[in-house]
Design a protein around this motif. Structure first.
Motif, PDB file in Angstrom:
ATOM      1  N   LYS A  77     -24.975  -0.282  22.576  1.00  0.00           N
ATOM      2  CA  LYS A  77     -24.728  -1.123  21.417  1.00  0.00           C
ATOM      3  C   LYS A  77     -23.916  -2.355  21.814  1.00  0.00           C
ATOM      4  CE  LYS A  77     -24.914   2.547  17.949  1.00  0.00           C
ATOM      5  NZ  LYS A  77     -24.163   3.274  16.875  1.00  0.00           N
ATOM      6  N   LEU A  78     -24.378  -3.519  21.352  1.00  0.00           N
ATOM      7  CA  LEU A  78     -23.720  -4.767  21.719  1.00  0.00           C
ATOM      8  C   LEU A  78     -22.286  -4.838  21.209  1.00  0.00           C
ATOM      9  CD1 LEU A  78     -26.550  -7.421  21.280  1.00  0.00           C
ATOM     10  CD2 LEU A  78     -25.740  -6.322  23.365  1.00  0.00           C
ATOM     11  N   GLU A  79     -22.013  -4.195  20.087  1.00  0.00           N
ATOM     12  CA  GLU A  79     -20.647  -4.200  19.562  1.00  0.00           C
ATOM     13  C   GLU A  79     -19.680  -3.533  20.529  1.00  0.00           C
ATOM     14  OE1 GLU A  79     -18.813  -5.567  17.100  1.00  0.00           O
ATOM     15  OE2 GLU A  79     -20.617  -6.782  16.899  1.00  0.00           O
ATOM     16  N   GLU A  80     -20.154  -2.476  21.198  1.00  0.00           N
ATOM     17  CA  GLU A  80     -19.309  -1.789  22.176  1.00  0.00           C
ATOM     18  C   GLU A  80     -19.079  -2.670  23.392  1.00  0.00           C
ATOM     19  OE1 GLU A  80     -17.566   1.233  22.353  1.00  0.00           O
ATOM     20  OE2 GLU A  80     -17.863   0.982  20.202  1.00  0.00           O
ATOM     21  N   THR A  81     -20.154  -3.317  23.845  1.00  0.00           N
ATOM     22  CA  THR A  81     -20.034  -4.218  24.997  1.00  0.00           C
ATOM     23  C   THR A  81     -19.074  -5.348  24.679  1.00  0.00           C
ATOM     24  OG1 THR A  81     -22.312  -3.734  25.675  1.00  0.00           O
ATOM     25  CG2 THR A  81     -21.305  -5.723  26.577  1.00  0.00           C
ATOM     26  N   LYS A  82     -19.252  -5.932  23.507  1.00  0.00           N
ATOM     27  CA  LYS A  82     -18.378  -7.032  23.086  1.00  0.00           C
ATOM     28  C   LYS A  82     -16.925  -6.573  23.033  1.00  0.00           C
ATOM     29  CE  LYS A  82     -17.579 -10.280  19.286  1.00  0.00           C
ATOM     30  NZ  LYS A  82     -17.997 -10.697  17.919  1.00  0.00           N
ATOM     31  N   LYS A  83     -16.694  -5.390  22.465  1.00  0.00           N
ATOM     32  CA  LYS A  83     -15.333  -4.864  22.348  1.00  0.00           C
ATOM     33  C   LYS A  83     -14.702  -4.691  23.729  1.00  0.00           C
ATOM     34  CE  LYS A  83     -14.524  -0.483  21.508  1.00  0.00           C
ATOM     35  NZ  LYS A  83     -14.475   0.836  20.829  1.00  0.00           N
ATOM     36  N   ASN A  84     -15.468  -4.177  24.672  1.00  0.00           N
ATOM     37  CA  ASN A  84     -14.954  -3.959  26.025  1.00  0.00           C
ATOM     38  C   ASN A  84     -14.664  -5.271  26.742  1.00  0.00           C
ATOM     39  OD1 ASN A  84     -15.118  -1.142  25.816  1.00  0.00           O
ATOM     40  ND2 ASN A  84     -17.231  -1.116  26.546  1.00  0.00           N
ATOM     41  N   LEU A  85     -15.567  -6.239  26.622  1.00  0.00           N
ATOM     42  CA  LEU A  85     -15.367  -7.529  27.287  1.00  0.00           C
ATOM     43  C   LEU A  85     -14.144  -8.249  26.711  1.00  0.00           C
ATOM     44  CD1 LEU A  85     -19.056  -8.821  27.600  1.00  0.00           C
ATOM     45  CD2 LEU A  85     -17.616  -7.874  29.408  1.00  0.00           C
TER      46      LEU A  85
ATOM     47  N   TYR B 188     -22.102 -13.471  24.369  1.00  0.00           N
ATOM     48  CA  TYR B 188     -21.224 -14.147  25.321  1.00  0.00           C
ATOM     49  C   TYR B 188     -20.668 -15.447  24.732  1.00  0.00           C
ATOM     50  CZ  TYR B 188     -22.764 -10.952  28.999  1.00  0.00           C
ATOM     51  OH  TYR B 188     -23.008  -9.827  29.755  1.00  0.00           O
ATOM     52  N   LYS B 189     -21.525 -16.172  24.047  1.00  0.00           N
ATOM     53  CA  LYS B 189     -21.083 -17.432  23.437  1.00  0.00           C
ATOM     54  C   LYS B 189     -19.984 -17.187  22.408  1.00  0.00           C
ATOM     55  CE  LYS B 189     -25.573 -19.722  24.021  1.00  0.00           C
ATOM     56  NZ  LYS B 189     -26.757 -20.307  23.331  1.00  0.00           N
ATOM     57  N   LYS B 190     -20.163 -16.124  21.611  1.00  0.00           N
ATOM     58  CA  LYS B 190     -19.166 -15.794  20.592  1.00  0.00           C
ATOM     59  C   LYS B 190     -17.843 -15.401  21.239  1.00  0.00           C
ATOM     60  CE  LYS B 190     -22.493 -14.300  17.078  1.00  0.00           C
ATOM     61  NZ  LYS B 190     -23.081 -13.119  16.375  1.00  0.00           N
ATOM     62  N   ILE B 191     -17.923 -14.599  22.296  1.00  0.00           N
ATOM     63  CA  ILE B 191     -16.704 -14.165  22.987  1.00  0.00           C
ATOM     64  C   ILE B 191     -15.971 -15.368  23.565  1.00  0.00           C
ATOM     65  CG2 ILE B 191     -15.815 -12.889  24.981  1.00  0.00           C
ATOM     66  CD1 ILE B 191     -18.087 -10.863  24.528  1.00  0.00           C
ATOM     67  N   ALA B 192     -16.718 -16.243  24.226  1.00  0.00           N
ATOM     68  CA  ALA B 192     -16.110 -17.434  24.831  1.00  0.00           C
ATOM     69  C   ALA B 192     -15.444 -18.300  23.777  1.00  0.00           C
ATOM     70  CB  ALA B 192     -17.170 -18.244  25.579  1.00  0.00           C
ATOM     71  N   SER B 193     -16.085 -18.404  22.614  1.00  0.00           N
ATOM     72  CA  SER B 193     -15.552 -19.232  21.539  1.00  0.00           C
ATOM     73  C   SER B 193     -14.301 -18.616  20.918  1.00  0.00           C
ATOM     74  CB  SER B 193     -16.623 -19.440  20.464  1.00  0.00           C
ATOM     75  OG  SER B 193     -16.106 -20.166  19.375  1.00  0.00           O
ATOM     76  N   THR B 194     -14.375 -17.331  20.576  1.00  0.00           N
ATOM     77  CA  THR B 194     -13.246 -16.693  19.896  1.00  0.00           C
ATOM     78  C   THR B 194     -12.052 -16.503  20.835  1.00  0.00           C
ATOM     79  OG1 THR B 194     -14.178 -14.493  20.349  1.00  0.00           O
ATOM     80  CG2 THR B 194     -14.700 -15.497  18.225  1.00  0.00           C
ATOM     81  N   GLU B 195     -12.325 -16.209  22.099  1.00  0.00           N
ATOM     82  CA  GLU B 195     -11.232 -15.971  23.051  1.00  0.00           C
ATOM     83  C   GLU B 195     -10.812 -17.253  23.784  1.00  0.00           C
ATOM     84  OE1 GLU B 195      -9.576 -13.115  23.225  1.00  0.00           O
ATOM     85  OE2 GLU B 195     -10.888 -12.510  21.578  1.00  0.00           O
ATOM     86  N   LYS B 196     -11.540 -18.334  23.530  1.00  0.00           N
ATOM     87  CA  LYS B 196     -11.210 -19.639  24.116  1.00  0.00           C
ATOM     88  C   LYS B 196     -11.100 -19.567  25.645  1.00  0.00           C
ATOM     89  CE  LYS B 196      -8.912 -21.452  19.995  1.00  0.00           C
ATOM     90  NZ  LYS B 196      -9.425 -20.401  19.095  1.00  0.00           N
ATOM     91  N   VAL B 197     -12.182 -19.102  26.264  1.00  0.00           N
ATOM     92  CA  VAL B 197     -12.229 -19.035  27.731  1.00  0.00           C
ATOM     93  C   VAL B 197     -13.376 -19.896  28.237  1.00  0.00           C
ATOM     94  CG1 VAL B 197     -11.174 -16.745  27.875  1.00  0.00           C
ATOM     95  CG2 VAL B 197     -13.667 -16.934  27.676  1.00  0.00           C
ATOM     96  N   PRO B 198     -13.212 -20.534  29.393  1.00  0.00           N
ATOM     97  CA  PRO B 198     -14.316 -21.297  29.998  1.00  0.00           C
ATOM     98  C   PRO B 198     -15.513 -20.378  30.214  1.00  0.00           C
ATOM     99  CG  PRO B 198     -12.247 -21.822  31.084  1.00  0.00           C
ATOM    100  CD  PRO B 198     -11.973 -20.646  30.190  1.00  0.00           C
ATOM    101  N   PHE B 199     -16.702 -20.918  29.988  1.00  0.00           N
ATOM    102  CA  PHE B 199     -17.902 -20.082  29.958  1.00  0.00           C
ATOM    103  C   PHE B 199     -19.075 -20.770  30.641  1.00  0.00           C
ATOM    104  CE2 PHE B 199     -21.718 -19.137  27.131  1.00  0.00           C
ATOM    105  CZ  PHE B 199     -22.019 -17.917  27.737  1.00  0.00           C
ATOM    106  N   HIS B 200     -19.770 -20.001  31.497  1.00  0.00           N
ATOM    107  CA  HIS B 200     -21.034 -20.485  32.072  1.00  0.00           C
ATOM    108  C   HIS B 200     -22.146 -19.604  31.515  1.00  0.00           C
ATOM    109  CE1 HIS B 200     -24.256 -21.527  34.768  1.00  0.00           C
ATOM    110  NE2 HIS B 200     -23.546 -22.542  35.191  1.00  0.00           N
TER     111      HIS B 200
END
Length: 200
Positions: free
Chosen positions: A102-110, A147-159
């Motif tokens: 589940k993507l929610e679990e992956t997102k939570k872990n990342l 990944y885009k959401k994580i980068a945006s919410t956590e404010k980290v540089p993203f490729h």
């Protein structure tokens, strides 16, 4: 007395040079590990070589482990952070997707990995991955967006996609069609070197 003073000064110089270096940890899976290749051919090791060639004083730890998921990455990071770490390059999630987790679990872990690193004053750089189209458009789109959401919410540089010049090209991948061969790793390293250098 002079000998003791010389030894002390020597140790100070060594310790100062070590701590002056930028310690970069690549936390990833088989892509970072460079599965099927010598460790020196893996893209994290090549990134280290490239950055040193550009006169950057860096020490790279390749924390790539074949089969690693976002959950196991969280556990491994605790161990890695016992050592000096300035930058975390995060390359995980592909195995989660390939296993249909589940993507929610992956997102939570990342996000947990990113927050743990930030708590230790470690700068985080996020590397995005994509799922093969045979997983269905809905899932592949949601995986990419994660990944885009994580980068945006956590404010980290993203490729967005480190395999952009390698994926789908038989001559740059191993027979499995998934993992870059030596030539492919060189291209991945070029992409990641540019990304990391911008964020040193």
């Amino acid at each position: 007395m002079k000998l003791k003073l010389g030894l002390v000064l020597g140790l100070l110089i060594i310790s100062t040079s070590v701590f002056a270096s930028t310690h970069i940890l690549f936390l990833g899976d088989s892509l970072s590990e460079g599965i099927g290749l010598d460790e020196e051919q893996s893209f994290p090791r090549l990134v280290e070589r490239n950055l040193k060639a550009k006169k950057h004083d860096v020490i790279v730890t390749n924390g790539g482990v074949s089969g690693s998921t976002s959950a196991s990455g969280l556990t491994r990071l605790k161990w890695h952070l016992k050592k000096p770490t300035d930058i975390l390059v995060l390359e995980l999630g592909a195995n989660d997707g390939l296993r249909g987790l589940k993507l929610e679990e992956t997102k939570k872990n990342l996000v947990a990995i990113i927050k743990m690193a930030k708590e230790k004053k470690v700068k985080v750089l996020l590397l995005g991955l994509l799922m093969p189209p045979n997983y269905g458009k809905k899932y592949t789109d949601e995986f990419e967006a994660m990944y885009k959401k994580i980068a945006s919410t956590e404010k980290v540089p993203f490729h967005p996609f480190i395999l952009k010049d390698v994926a789908g090209k038989a001559e740059l991948n191993m027979p499995d069609g998934v993992h870059p061969n030596a030539k492919g790793q060189e291209l991945v390293a070029k992409t990641v070197t540019e990304f990391v250098e911008k964020n040193l």
